[in-house]
Design an enzyme around this catalytic site. Structure first.
Site, PDB file in Angstrom:
ATOM      1  N   LYS A  92       0.844  -1.214   0.000  1.00 33.60           N
ATOM      2  CA  LYS A  92       0.000   0.000   0.000  1.00 33.60           C
ATOM      3  C   LYS A  92       0.875   1.259   0.000  1.00 33.60           C
ATOM      4  CE  LYS A  92      -0.288  -0.283   5.043  1.00 33.60           C
ATOM      5  NZ  LYS A  92      -1.081  -0.827   6.164  1.00 33.60           N
ATOM      6  N   ARG A 106     -10.220  -0.282  15.150  1.00 35.41           N
ATOM      7  CA  ARG A 106     -10.073   0.556  13.966  1.00 35.41           C
ATOM      8  C   ARG A 106     -11.070   0.070  12.907  1.00 35.41           C
ATOM      9  NH1 ARG A 106      -4.228   1.074  11.036  1.00 35.41           N
ATOM     10  NH2 ARG A 106      -4.783  -1.001  10.283  1.00 35.41           N
ATOM     11  N   TYR A 163      13.659  31.641   5.303  1.00 37.07           N
ATOM     12  CA  TYR A 163      12.415  32.363   5.583  1.00 37.07           C
ATOM     13  C   TYR A 163      12.277  32.716   7.053  1.00 37.07           C
ATOM     14  CZ  TYR A 163      10.444  31.285   0.962  1.00 37.07           C
ATOM     15  OH  TYR A 163      10.185  31.210  -0.374  1.00 37.07           O
ATOM     16  N   MET A 194       9.708  25.052   0.645  1.00 31.74           N
ATOM     17  CA  MET A 194       8.947  24.110  -0.178  1.00 31.74           C
ATOM     18  C   MET A 194       9.875  23.234  -1.021  1.00 31.74           C
ATOM     19  SD  MET A 194       5.952  24.735  -2.998  1.00 31.74           S
ATOM     20  CE  MET A 194       4.923  25.700  -1.910  1.00 31.74           C
TER      21      MET A 194
HETATM   22  C1  LIG Z   1      -0.208  -1.762   6.922  1.00 33.87           C
HETATM   23  C2  LIG Z   1      -0.712  -3.068   7.447  1.00 33.87           C
HETATM   24  C3  LIG Z   1       0.163  -4.159   7.649  1.00 33.87           C
HETATM   25  C4  LIG Z   1       1.664  -4.053   7.520  1.00 33.87           C
HETATM   26  O1  LIG Z   1       2.228  -3.678   8.760  1.00 33.87           O
HETATM   27  P1  LIG Z   1       3.819  -3.536   8.944  1.00 33.87           P
HETATM   28  O2  LIG Z   1       3.965  -3.095  10.362  1.00 33.87           O
HETATM   29  O3  LIG Z   1       4.252  -2.493   7.984  1.00 33.87           O
HETATM   30  O4  LIG Z   1       4.416  -4.854   8.651  1.00 33.87           O
HETATM   31  C5  LIG Z   1      -0.394  -5.390   7.991  1.00 33.87           C
HETATM   32  N1  LIG Z   1      -1.730  -5.518   8.178  1.00 33.87           N
HETATM   33  C6  LIG Z   1      -2.579  -4.485   8.028  1.00 33.87           C
HETATM   34  C7  LIG Z   1      -4.038  -4.698   8.277  1.00 33.87           C
HETATM   35  C8  LIG Z   1      -2.105  -3.227   7.682  1.00 33.87           C
HETATM   36  O5  LIG Z   1      -2.952  -2.199   7.573  1.00 33.87           O
END
Ligand SMILES: *Cc1c(COP(=O)(O)O)cnc(C)c1O
Length: 369
Positions: free
Chosen positions: A38, A136, A264, A313
């Site tokens: 991801k 979550r 800045y 930036m």
């Molecule tokens: C992002 C994610 C992972 C990966 O976790 P890491 O700590 O990067 O290995 C695994 N399971 C879910 C549900 C996630 O959202």
């Protein structure tokens, strides 16, 4: 070797392979491995990372959203892809691209089932996510009956896997909590299997879970950060190799007199004669303002050069008074002699955040493929 002429994120595929083999060595041979890609493979290069992982024989991929899965399919990735957090508005596309949804609530299950019926799908693979303490996403334990009612003897969907996610797998002081999560998950999955009449495969561990709770590997694990070279633990980090190496070059060098200011809002003022270098990366490239004003530093000729003044930036200025260097010389921001974890810690954050922050403007170059 690998000389750069502009700000560049090098993506080291041999490091990726090393990390994959290291993580696999912690697991039973038959345990499936899901590579979490991801967020552009944690800010690196999703397509090239996924292609390499597919060639290494990973069993599964995970992305957060449908559009990320589409990018993988368009690049020719054929392995199964779990979408961790699909949105109903994208269900049609998800199916078009043969992506597999995580179904995490009664509402999402019902909406997906409706689409599946509409489209006349049969045994479409879905994954059921349970909440065991992260609070979550996920069904609750007492949703099992409703899930079974919806899915048992229904031809449209097939539960391929059930999974959950640990809240504090890297934190030894939370071990009792993690063990309770594992126990709860085990119990829920048994209950589901019994009522469903078949046994979907199970997965719970992320990277730190693989390191700290290998006994809970079930039939698959999901690793992200470990593949990219970080393990939320100094000892583990020493055995992994950073995949992403952020480098830049010196654009210009200035000699600063006492009581001059830099940048800045004149946030830095020199007490004595200083030499500064201006580097072509800033907050638009992912180096947030919190790294400015002596918090973060970069490496030039192996020496530490603190970021002075506010992050702009497109640029940062660093103090190179004691470093023998010239315009055009290479600068390491992280990934070589300074880990992304250490760089992130200088601004009170974690490797995950700095890695995923590196913006598309930064050129990606594959090395050691
Ligand atoms: C992002 C994610 C992972 C990966 O976790 P890491 O700590 O990067 O290995 C695994 N399971 C879910 C549900 C996630 O959202």
């Amino acid at each position: 070797m690998n000389k750069i002429g502009e700000t560049t994120l090098q993506i080291d595929l041999s490091a990726l392979e090393h990390n994959y083999r290291f993580l696999k060595s912690k697991l039973a041979q038959e345990t499936k491995f899901l590579a979490v890609v991801k967020a552009f493979a944690y800010g690196s290069d999703m397509v090239n990372i996924a292609k390499k992982m597919e060639s290494l024989g990973t069993d599964y991929f995970a992305v957060a959203y449908v559009k990320e899965g589409i990018l993988l399919r368009d690049a020719g990735i054929t392995s199964p892809i779990l979408v961790l957090h699909p949105q109903p508005v994208n269900f049609h596309e998800l199916i078009t691209y043969s992506l597999e949804p995580s179904l995490y609530s009664p509402k999402i299950l019902n909406l997906f089932l409706e689409v599946a019926k509409d489209k006349g799908l049969t045994t479409y693979p879905v994954h059921i996510k349970f909440n065991t303490g992260l609070n979550r996403l996920g069904f609750w334990e007492n949703d099992v009956d409703a899930i079974v009612e919806h899915l048992k003897d229904k031809k449209e969907l097939k539960v391929i896997s059930v999974f959950s996610h640990l809240a504090a797998s890297e934190d030894a002081t939370e071990k009792p909590f993690s063990l309770r999560q594992i126990e709860t998950f085990q119990k829920i999955s048994e209950e589901l299997n019994q009522n469903l009449g078949y046994a979907p495969f199970r997965h719970m561990l992320n990277t730190s879970g693989i390191i700290n709770y290998p006994e809970a590997q079930f039939e698959m694990v999901r690793s992200g950060i470990g593949l990219y070279g970080y393990g939320n633990d100094k000892k583990i980090d020493g055995q992994l190799k950073p995949v992403a190496i952020l480098k830049t070059i010196i654009s210009q060098i200035h000699k600063i007199e006492p009581n001059e200011s830099v940048g800045y809002n004149r946030a830095y003022t020199s007490e004595n004669y200083r030499t500064t270098a201006t580097l072509p990366l800033g907050h638009a490239d992912g180096i947030g303002r919190q790294y400015g004003n002596l918090k973060g530093h970069v490496l030039i000729k192996g020496k530490s050069a603190p970021i002075i003044g506010n992050v702009c930036m497109d640029m940062i200025m660093v103090d190179i008074t004691d470093i023998d260097c010239k315009e055009g010389d290479e600068v390491v921001v992280f990934g070589q002699n300074q880990s992304a974890e250490d760089f992130a810690a200088s601004a009170n954050t974690i490797s995950y955040e700095i890695l995923t922050a590196i913006s598309p403007r930064v050129k990606r170059v594959i090395i050691n493929s």
